[in-house]
Design a protein around this motif. Structure first.
Motif, short mmCIF file in Angstrom:
data_model
loop_
_atom_site.label_atom_id
_atom_site.label_comp_id
_atom_site.label_asym_id
_atom_site.label_seq_id
_atom_site.Cartn_x
_atom_site.Cartn_y
_atom_site.Cartn_z
N ARG A 73 0.82 -1.20 0.00
CA ARG A 73 0.00 0.00 0.00
C ARG A 73 0.86 1.26 0.00
O ARG A 73 0.52 2.26 -0.65
CB ARG A 73 -0.93 0.00 1.22
CG ARG A 73 -2.06 -1.00 1.14
CD ARG A 73 -2.93 -0.94 2.39
NE ARG A 73 -3.46 0.40 2.60
CZ ARG A 73 -4.13 0.76 3.69
NH1 ARG A 73 -4.35 -0.12 4.65
NH2 ARG A 73 -4.60 1.99 3.80
N LYS A 74 2.00 1.23 0.71
CA LYS A 74 2.90 2.38 0.71
C LYS A 74 3.45 2.64 -0.69
O LYS A 74 3.52 3.79 -1.15
CB LYS A 74 4.04 2.17 1.71
CG LYS A 74 3.63 2.32 3.16
CD LYS A 74 4.83 2.20 4.07
CE LYS A 74 4.44 2.42 5.53
NZ LYS A 74 5.62 2.31 6.44
N VAL A 75 3.87 1.57 -1.36
CA VAL A 75 4.39 1.72 -2.72
C VAL A 75 3.32 2.25 -3.66
O VAL A 75 3.56 3.15 -4.47
CB VAL A 75 4.95 0.37 -3.22
CG1 VAL A 75 5.35 0.48 -4.69
CG2 VAL A 75 6.13 -0.06 -2.38
N ALA A 76 2.10 1.70 -3.54
CA ALA A 76 1.01 2.17 -4.39
C ALA A 76 0.66 3.63 -4.11
O ALA A 76 0.37 4.41 -5.03
CB ALA A 76 -0.22 1.28 -4.18
N HIS A 77 0.71 4.01 -2.81
CA HIS A 77 0.42 5.40 -2.46
C HIS A 77 1.48 6.34 -3.02
O HIS A 77 1.16 7.44 -3.52
CB HIS A 77 0.35 5.54 -0.94
CG HIS A 77 0.04 6.92 -0.46
ND1 HIS A 77 -1.17 7.54 -0.67
CD2 HIS A 77 0.81 7.83 0.20
CE1 HIS A 77 -1.15 8.75 -0.16
NE2 HIS A 77 0.04 8.95 0.38
N GLN A 78 2.76 5.93 -2.97
CA GLN A 78 3.82 6.76 -3.52
C GLN A 78 3.66 6.92 -5.02
O GLN A 78 3.82 8.02 -5.56
CB GLN A 78 5.18 6.14 -3.20
CG GLN A 78 6.35 6.96 -3.70
CD GLN A 78 7.68 6.34 -3.33
OE1 GLN A 78 7.72 5.29 -2.70
NE2 GLN A 78 8.77 6.98 -3.72
N GLN A 79 3.33 5.84 -5.72
CA GLN A 79 3.11 5.94 -7.16
C GLN A 79 1.92 6.83 -7.48
O GLN A 79 1.95 7.59 -8.45
CB GLN A 79 2.90 4.54 -7.74
CG GLN A 79 4.14 3.65 -7.66
CD GLN A 79 3.87 2.25 -8.16
OE1 GLN A 79 2.71 1.87 -8.41
NE2 GLN A 79 4.92 1.46 -8.29
#
Length: 303
Positions: free
Chosen positions: A224-230
């Motif tokens: 979720r953190k990676v998706a939020h950053q993207q």
């Protein structure tokens, strides 16, 4: 069949299916207890990852730059034809020509809350229009880029005046009455509150039943953190490449003057060519500050 008084009561028959959720509640409670035990075991074996000094320095510099570039707000004054003592006319027939607007901006510039012996810069913005409809359209374009409260109010009032002007030529046609409709059951206070409470309870049960092992939950959190950053990077790229934020707007004229004290800024602002009196519905704003405070706004308006 006879008439009878209304009796307010809870719709038991409609929600009798809730009795079948007792087993689900027990299962959810058991899953919660198992999750707490797994978290306790994970806490005893987990180690905190230190943040390197390099990352700390980079984050500190980034936050400092963000504060310097975006939180230094210049002084701002907005003039519209609907303000008392600014526009001419009465009632819905209000006017403010471009030439008079420029003179008003220059006169009010002397009232700016600034140190008079220091050098400042001024950024003048003029929204030119010949009718309330044109003024509302130009302000809508400008407010998407730099929303100012007084200009937003001016846009709403100009749009209402344009709508009033257009609709006075339309002959109203009454619809045949009575008409069939639907009952807005979801808007009933009792039903709405019950629906929200039941929906929250069901969501809580869903999360409890679908509880994952702690490692799976941590993996899901990392994803979720990676998706939020993207997603944030895509939003920034979309804002930078949005066609609505680029291109010239002919009806919005901007000019930057300075450096100098307030009297010098006024003299520079009133120099040169001025818009004509054919623009009778105009609004404008003037921003005063140092070069750093006006840097972001200047780039937004293409200076």
């Amino acid at each position: 069949m006879t008439w009878q008084p209304m009796a307010r009561q809870w719709p038991q028959q409609k929600i009798k299916w809730l009795a079948g959720l007792d087993t689900l509640k027990e299962h959810a409670a058991q899953q919660q207890r198992l999750t707490n035990l797994r978290l306790a075991k994970l806490e005893s074996t987990a180690h905190e990852l230190p943040v390197t000094s390099v990352a700390d320095d980079l984050l500190s510099k980034a936050n400092q730059s963000l504060t310097q570039h975006f939180e230094q707000a210049p002084a701002c004054l907005v003039l519209t034809p609907f303000q008392p003592g600014i526009g001419q006319g009465q009632g819905k027939h209000r006017f403010l020509s471009a030439n008079n607007l420029l003179d008003q901006l220059g006169n009010h510039l002397l009232d700016a809350q600034a140190t008079r012996h220091e050098d400042h810069y001024a950024l003048a913005i003029m929204i030119l229009a010949a009718s309330p409809a044109e003024l509302a359209t130009s302000l809508a374009t400008f407010n998407t880029l730099l929303p100012l409260l007084e200009l937003q109010r001016c846009e709403r009032r100009a749009r209402l005046l344009a709508t009033l002007e257009n609709e006075k030529w339309h002959k109203p046609v009454a619809a045949p009455l009575p008409q069939w409709g639907t009952v807005a059951l979801a808007q009933t206070p009792v039903v709405r509150e019950a629906h929200q409470a039941l929906r929250s309870q069901l969501r809580l049960m869903e999360t409890s039943v679908a509880a994952q092992p702690p490692l799976h939950a941590l993996q899901h959190l990392a994803e979720r953190k990676v998706a939020h950053q993207q997603a944030t990077e895509q939003r920034l790229a979309a804002a930078q490449g949005n066609p609505a934020n680029t291109g010239e707007v002919r009806n919005v004229q901007v000019r930057r003057v300075g450096p100098g004290n307030l009297q010098e800024l006024r003299r520079q602002l009133l120099e040169g060519d001025k818009p004509g009196h054919e623009w009778i519905m105009c609004a404008g704003a003037i921003l005063v500050g140092d070069q750093q405070a006006l840097a972001c706004v200047s780039e937004l308006v293409g200076l």
